[in-house]
Design a protein around this motif. Structure first.
Motif, PDB file in Angstrom:
ATOM      1  N   ALA A 184      32.981  40.156  49.888  1.00 17.99           N
ATOM      2  CA  ALA A 184      33.269  41.458  49.280  1.00 17.99           C
ATOM      3  C   ALA A 184      32.034  41.922  48.538  1.00 17.99           C
ATOM      4  N   ILE A 185      31.694  43.191  48.691  1.00 17.24           N
ATOM      5  CA  ILE A 185      30.548  43.763  47.988  1.00 17.24           C
ATOM      6  C   ILE A 185      31.022  44.895  47.081  1.00 17.24           C
ATOM      7  N   LEU A 186      30.723  44.751  45.791  1.00 18.72           N
ATOM      8  CA  LEU A 186      30.955  45.835  44.846  1.00 18.72           C
ATOM      9  C   LEU A 186      29.661  46.632  44.779  1.00 18.72           C
ATOM     10  N   THR A 187      29.683  47.856  45.292  1.00 18.82           N
ATOM     11  CA  THR A 187      28.453  48.631  45.432  1.00 18.82           C
ATOM     12  C   THR A 187      27.955  49.223  44.117  1.00 18.82           C
ATOM     13  N   GLY A 188      28.707  49.039  43.054  1.00 14.78           N
ATOM     14  CA  GLY A 188      28.281  49.490  41.732  1.00 14.78           C
ATOM     15  C   GLY A 188      29.070  48.754  40.672  1.00 14.78           C
ATOM     16  N   ARG A 189      28.560  48.765  39.466  1.00 12.61           N
ATOM     17  CA  ARG A 189      29.226  48.099  38.350  1.00 12.61           C
ATOM     18  C   ARG A 189      29.419  49.072  37.205  1.00 12.61           C
ATOM     19  N   GLN A 190      30.229  48.682  36.252  1.00  8.09           N
ATOM     20  CA  GLN A 190      30.339  49.445  35.010  1.00  8.09           C
ATOM     21  C   GLN A 190      29.566  48.685  33.943  1.00  8.09           C
ATOM     22  N   HIS A 191      28.836  49.414  33.104  1.00  4.15           N
ATOM     23  CA  HIS A 191      27.984  48.806  32.090  1.00  4.15           C
ATOM     24  C   HIS A 191      28.604  48.936  30.701  1.00  4.15           C
ATOM     25  N   TYR A 192      28.220  48.043  29.824  1.00  2.10           N
ATOM     26  CA  TYR A 192      28.658  48.100  28.430  1.00  2.10           C
ATOM     27  C   TYR A 192      28.320  49.449  27.809  1.00  2.10           C
ATOM     28  N   TYR A 193      27.139  49.990  28.144  1.00  2.00           N
ATOM     29  CA  TYR A 193      26.697  51.224  27.498  1.00  2.00           C
ATOM     30  C   TYR A 193      27.517  52.455  27.884  1.00  2.00           C
ATOM     31  N   GLU A 194      28.336  52.351  28.919  1.00  2.00           N
ATOM     32  CA  GLU A 194      29.122  53.514  29.340  1.00  2.00           C
ATOM     33  C   GLU A 194      30.289  53.789  28.394  1.00  2.00           C
ATOM     34  N   HIS A 195      30.958  52.728  27.943  1.00  2.00           N
ATOM     35  CA  HIS A 195      32.137  52.921  27.089  1.00  2.00           C
ATOM     36  C   HIS A 195      32.193  51.942  25.928  1.00  2.00           C
ATOM     37  N   GLY A 196      31.167  51.089  25.780  1.00  2.00           N
ATOM     38  CA  GLY A 196      31.184  50.114  24.703  1.00  2.00           C
ATOM     39  C   GLY A 196      32.146  48.967  24.941  1.00  2.00           C
ATOM     40  N   ASN A 197      32.409  48.662  26.227  1.00  2.00           N
ATOM     41  CA  ASN A 197      33.353  47.604  26.575  1.00  2.00           C
ATOM     42  C   ASN A 197      32.634  46.520  27.378  1.00  2.00           C
ATOM     43  N   ALA A 198      32.380  45.365  26.752  1.00  2.72           N
ATOM     44  CA  ALA A 198      31.676  44.279  27.434  1.00  2.72           C
ATOM     45  C   ALA A 198      32.509  43.675  28.555  1.00  2.72           C
ATOM     46  N   ALA A 199      33.836  43.869  28.497  1.00  7.89           N
ATOM     47  CA  ALA A 199      34.736  43.296  29.510  1.00  7.89           C
ATOM     48  C   ALA A 199      35.084  44.300  30.612  1.00  7.89           C
ATOM     49  N   ALA A 200      34.270  45.343  30.752  1.00  7.88           N
ATOM     50  CA  ALA A 200      34.585  46.407  31.713  1.00  7.88           C
ATOM     51  C   ALA A 200      34.751  45.893  33.136  1.00  7.88           C
ATOM     52  N   MET A 201      34.003  44.846  33.504  1.00  2.13           N
ATOM     53  CA  MET A 201      34.078  44.330  34.880  1.00  2.13           C
ATOM     54  C   MET A 201      35.136  43.245  35.065  1.00  2.13           C
ATOM     55  N   ARG A 202      35.867  42.917  34.011  1.00  2.09           N
ATOM     56  CA  ARG A 202      36.855  41.841  34.136  1.00  2.09           C
ATOM     57  C   ARG A 202      37.926  42.127  35.184  1.00  2.09           C
ATOM     58  N   PRO A 203      38.560  43.318  35.210  1.00  4.51           N
ATOM     59  CA  PRO A 203      39.590  43.546  36.235  1.00  4.51           C
ATOM     60  C   PRO A 203      39.060  43.391  37.660  1.00  4.51           C
ATOM     61  N   ALA A 204      37.844  43.890  37.923  1.00  3.33           N
ATOM     62  CA  ALA A 204      37.277  43.797  39.269  1.00  3.33           C
ATOM     63  C   ALA A 204      36.979  42.346  39.636  1.00  3.33           C
ATOM     64  N   LEU A 205      36.424  41.586  38.711  1.00  6.99           N
ATOM     65  CA  LEU A 205      36.087  40.196  39.006  1.00  6.99           C
ATOM     66  C   LEU A 205      37.340  39.325  39.097  1.00  6.99           C
ATOM     67  N   GLU A 206      38.360  39.651  38.312  1.00  4.38           N
ATOM     68  CA  GLU A 206      39.634  38.927  38.450  1.00  4.38           C
ATOM     69  C   GLU A 206      40.220  39.153  39.836  1.00  4.38           C
ATOM     70  N   ALA A 207      40.110  40.383  40.324  1.00  3.13           N
ATOM     71  CA  ALA A 207      40.607  40.681  41.674  1.00  3.13           C
ATOM     72  C   ALA A 207      39.823  39.898  42.715  1.00  3.13           C
ATOM     73  N   MET A 208      38.503  39.770  42.517  1.00  3.76           N
ATOM     74  CA  MET A 208      37.694  39.004  43.461  1.00  3.76           C
ATOM     75  C   MET A 208      38.124  37.534  43.499  1.00  3.76           C
ATOM     76  N   ALA A 209      38.394  36.970  42.331  1.00  2.15           N
ATOM     77  CA  ALA A 209      38.861  35.584  42.271  1.00  2.15           C
ATOM     78  C   ALA A 209      40.219  35.438  42.954  1.00  2.15           C
ATOM     79  N   GLU A 210      41.064  36.428  42.776  1.00  3.02           N
ATOM     80  CA  GLU A 210      42.408  36.366  43.355  1.00  3.02           C
ATOM     81  C   GLU A 210      42.401  36.480  44.876  1.00  3.02           C
ATOM     82  N   ILE A 211      41.386  37.115  45.439  1.00  5.27           N
ATOM     83  CA  ILE A 211      41.335  37.202  46.906  1.00  5.27           C
ATOM     84  C   ILE A 211      40.450  36.101  47.504  1.00  5.27           C
ATOM     85  N   GLY A 212      40.111  35.116  46.664  1.00  5.79           N
ATOM     86  CA  GLY A 212      39.509  33.909  47.207  1.00  5.79           C
ATOM     87  C   GLY A 212      38.072  33.590  46.857  1.00  5.79           C
TER      88      GLY A 212
END
Length: 264
Positions: free
Chosen positions: A71-99
């Motif tokens: 799986a390729i995530l063609t872009g990421r969300q950065h801390y500087y966009e909303h002040g949330n260091a965990a912004a990528m957690r939902p996407a990475l959790e989904a990656m772990a869940e699909i193997g």
């Protein structure tokens, strides 16, 4: 299982992925290498990045690379966009869940070391969390106390060096300093980073490394050097410059990453 991972499986099928790959600024062309590609817009996946940075893609790609399903995530969300260091957690959790057992990260970075010039690649051996934020703040379980020794998998780094030599790609290794952004660093901050032992500086990656280890994934990361840090050259540092120069590193990563995936 999260809603996002259920949606991915519904659209792309149940076959597990071997690795998840996150692409940095100006590096989305790596997604063109996938065969049998399925494209899922982030807008259809709950919790995935909003795509608020130019030079970053807005799609999840599922397909075959190096003989493996990835799986390729063609872009990421950065801390500087909303002040949330965990912004990528939902996407990475989904990656772990699909193997995904392996997380391959890329970024564009500024060099603090004459060994790494614009257009070069720098493999990350470690990082300094200068931003000070952590994506696991608020995690209620003891899993939050993640061991970060060898967080950049030594075996994957060794494989990358062997492959780079075979592919005639110049590849060095160094320490990445995470700076929150979005403004670029001052000359004084660059000098501080050098004294702290950093070899490159950027505005991403470290939170994803922490999350990847938290989720039990083996992590590897590589920077595409786009400029020298402030005060180290006469370059005009800008996001447009970053996107333009990242193309040089992308051409090398388009050879290195598929070869590395094949070795997983």
């Amino acid at each position: 299982m999260t809603k996002a991972s259920k949606t991915i499986k519904k659209i792309a099928g149940d076959e597990p992925i071997a690795a998840a790959i996150v692409l940095g600024s100006g590096l989305s062309a790596i997604g063109d290498l996938l065969a049998d590609k399925v494209t899922i817009p982030y807008s259809e996946l709950k919790g995935f990045p909003g795509g608020g940075v130019s030079g970053h893609g807005r799609d999840l790609l599922i397909g075959t690379m190096g003989g493996k399903r990835v799986a390729i995530l063609t872009g990421r969300q950065h801390y500087y966009e909303h002040g949330n260091a965990a912004a990528m957690r939902p996407a990475l959790e989904a990656m772990a869940e699909i193997g995904a057992k392996t997380l391959l990260l890329t970024n564009s970075a500024g060099s603090l070391d004459e060994r790494f010039r614009p257009g070069d690649l720098m493999l990350l051996s470690d990082h300094i969390n200068y931003a000070g934020m952590n994506p696991l703040i608020g995690e209620p379980t003891d899993r939050r106390f993640v061991n970060m020794v060898d967080c950049y998998a030594p075996d994957l780094r060794a494989k990358a060096f062997g492959l780079a030599e075979r592919l005639d790609i110049k590849l060095g290794e160094g320490i990445y300093l995470w700076y929150s952004g979005p403004s670029f660093e001052t000359v004084a901050e660059i000098q501080m980073a050098i004294r702290l032992g950093a070899n490159a500086v950027g505005m991403s990656t470290a939170p994803e490394v922490i999350l990847g280890r938290f989720l039990g994934m083996k992590v590897w990361a590589c920077s595409s050097i786009t400029n020298m840090g402030a005060g180290l050259s006469t370059e005009n540092i800008s996001h447009e410059h970053t996107k333009t120069m990242a193309v040089q590193g992308a051409e090398k990563l388009k050879k290195l990453i598929p070869a590395l995936v094949e070795e997983l």
